[in-house]
Write an enzyme that holds these catalytic residues in place. Structure first.
Site, PDB file in Angstrom:
ATOM      1  N   GLY A 196     -14.299  -3.618  -0.316  1.00  0.00           N
ATOM      2  CA  GLY A 196     -15.623  -2.990  -0.310  1.00  0.00           C
ATOM      3  C   GLY A 196     -15.748  -1.933  -1.398  1.00  0.00           C
ATOM      4  O   GLY A 196     -16.779  -1.828  -2.062  1.00  0.00           O
ATOM      5  N   ARG A 232       0.824  -1.224   0.000  1.00  0.00           N
ATOM      6  CA  ARG A 232       0.000   0.000   0.000  1.00  0.00           C
ATOM      7  C   ARG A 232       0.851   1.263   0.000  1.00  0.00           C
ATOM      8  O   ARG A 232       0.456   2.271  -0.596  1.00  0.00           O
ATOM      9  CB  ARG A 232      -0.924  -0.003   1.204  1.00  0.00           C
ATOM     10  CG  ARG A 232      -2.073  -0.970   1.000  1.00  0.00           C
ATOM     11  CD  ARG A 232      -2.980  -0.984   2.180  1.00  0.00           C
ATOM     12  NE  ARG A 232      -4.159  -1.758   1.874  1.00  0.00           N
ATOM     13  CZ  ARG A 232      -5.026  -2.166   2.774  1.00  0.00           C
ATOM     14  NH1 ARG A 232      -4.850  -1.880   4.039  1.00  0.00           N
ATOM     15  NH2 ARG A 232      -6.075  -2.872   2.419  1.00  0.00           N
ATOM     16  N   LYS A 236     -20.477 -13.771   3.032  1.00  0.00           N
ATOM     17  CA  LYS A 236     -21.761 -13.051   3.033  1.00  0.00           C
ATOM     18  C   LYS A 236     -22.314 -12.720   1.654  1.00  0.00           C
ATOM     19  O   LYS A 236     -21.639 -12.090   0.855  1.00  0.00           O
ATOM     20  CB  LYS A 236     -21.601 -11.763   3.837  1.00  0.00           C
ATOM     21  CG  LYS A 236     -21.499 -12.035   5.331  1.00  0.00           C
ATOM     22  CD  LYS A 236     -21.249 -10.756   6.101  1.00  0.00           C
ATOM     23  CE  LYS A 236     -19.837 -10.673   6.591  1.00  0.00           C
ATOM     24  NZ  LYS A 236     -19.043  -9.573   6.209  1.00  0.00           N
ATOM     25  N   GLY A 248      -9.384  -8.428   0.262  1.00  0.00           N
ATOM     26  CA  GLY A 248      -8.278  -8.891   1.098  1.00  0.00           C
ATOM     27  C   GLY A 248      -7.979 -10.375   0.985  1.00  0.00           C
ATOM     28  O   GLY A 248      -6.814 -10.772   0.825  1.00  0.00           O
TER      29      GLY A 248
END
Ligand code: AMP
Length: 397
Positions: free
Chosen positions: A378, A38, A200, A355
């Site tokens: 997300g 990152r 999910k 991730g």
């Protein structure tokens, strides 16, 4: 496709840029960086401003501090040395910058690059507090958003800061993300396959709805597949699923059927009586005994998924096929990873995000064999579902 200002739309000479980066890197128990990706990806925009004669204020969050002041474990001091060495320039870390008598000039007179201490030491950051964003905006002439992974969040440094600064643009990392996500979604090459996994369904409803309009195939694995299998009347034993989303799963299956899009669910699952029981058995995914749970996709599923993936010209992958963190249940995810690489080597364009899927790729040292690795989880899903992100909307031309 959205129009948005970029670094090249500004002349940074004599200007101060405040750059929102995502330096939320993992640290070990000695607070040493274990994966610097990152930071490495965020350097170029900072260098761009400096080499064009500007000064830089860098801001980021790190981890999940409580939001009421300094916490050593989450201090950006832990990344300061690495950041300075990457930039080959001294970086000055400053704390306590949200107060009435604060003046950034005192620091910028001494140094060209300032790093603001962890934004989330202030609860105002996550509250999207106007006073906090106003204070951040007042430090600079130009705001640069280069933190794709947080662009779906409405926080002060990504969102309301735009209200208080006239000039704003995206950095090269965000630009690259948008380019590559649009490339995988809208290029002509077919067949286009989406591979979705994880626990999910709820997080992915909007994405699946959208993907049904764009792709030829959707492969679904992980616990989210159980919700689909159960919605079709399958017996999934004790496997994890989402009761509240059975109707939605059914609606998505019907929508795909009506559109002629193929949804591939696992045919067989590797199961055991608990996550710590490695006495595994393979069952038909629709006929799992009541005392067993499915924790990974089985061989038949892997073979079917393999054929679909190897035949694809565009691939997007988000989410593991099973509990890949546990060695005994990692095979399905790692096999899928290899097929995506194989398809890429045969000319497919592949994009992996999230991730867990990225961790699976890295664990197999295959990150250079994927066309594009997204830094978003997300944010990636939300971008696919809506074609934009709340924070990016505010930077539109
Ligand atoms: P998500 O946050 O929805 O992307 O879910 C990621 C998590 O789903 C990972 O930590 C996996 O271990 C977990 N997962 C994947 N497949 C299963 C499964 N069959 N049963 C339980 N957990 C699973």
């Amino acid at each position: 496709m959205m129009k948005i200002k970029k670094l090249n739309d500004f002349n940074f000479k004599g200007k101060i840029a405040i750059i929102r980066v995502d330096f939320n890197v993992p640290l070990d128990k000695n607070l040493r960086i274990t994966d610097s990706t990152r930071i490495d990806l965020g350097i170029k925009s900072i260098e761009h401003v400096i080499s064009n004669g500007g000064k830089c204020i860098i801001m980021s969050h790190l981890g999940r501090p409580k939001g009421n002041g300094f916490e050593k474990d989450y201090s950006l001091k832990n990344i300061l040395k690495y950041l300075s060495s990457k930039l080959n320039k001294e970086v000055l870390l400053i704390d306590n910058y949200f107060r009435k008598d604060f003046s950034i000039d005192n620091y910028l007179n001494k140094n060209d690059i300032i790093l603001l201490e962890n934004l989330r030491f202030y609860s105002e950051e996550k509250d999207n507090d106007f006073n906090f964003s106003k204070a951040l905006a007042s430090m600079a002439d130009i705001y640069v958003n280069n933190a794709f992974g947080t662009c779906h969040r409405t926080h002060s440094s990504t969102n309301s800061i735009n209200k208080f600064i006239k000039n704003s643009c995206i950095g090269d990392l965000v630009d690259n993300e948008i380019f590559n996500i649009n490339k995988v979604l809208y290029e002509e090459k077919k067949p286009f396959t989406a591979i979705l996994g994880g626990a999910k369904v709820s997080d992915k409803i909007g994405v699946i709805e959208k993907l049904i309009d764009l792709v030829d195939n959707i492969i679904i694995g992980g616990a989210m597949a159980n919700t689909f299998i159960k919605s079709k009347g399958g017996n999934i034993g004790k496997s994890l699923f989402e009761e509240d989303n059975l109707d939605i799963a059914n609606h998505l299956l019907k929508k795909a059927r009506d559109k002629g899009i193929k949804i591939y669910l696992p045919e067989d699952l590797n199961c055991s009586k608990s996550i710590t029981d490695f006495n595994t058995k393979t069952f038909n995914a629709h006929e799992i005994p009541n005392d067993y749970s499915g924790f990974d996709i089985g061989k038949k599923s892997i073979n079917t998924f393999k054929k679909v993936i190897l035949n694809s010209k565009r691939i997007i992958w988000n989410g593991p096929m099973g509990v890949f963190e546990v060695n005994e249940f990692s095979n399905g995810t790692f096999e899928i990873c290899k097929f995506v690489v194989e398809a890429t080597n045969e000319g497919a364009f592949s994009l992996v995000g999230g991730g867990d899927s990225v961790a699976a790729v890295k664990k197999n040292n295959l990150e250079n064999n994927i066309s594009f690795i997204s830094t978003g989880g997300g944010a990636l899903l939300e971008y696919i579902a809506n074609g934009t992100l709340p924070s990016l909307d505010l930077i539109k031309k």
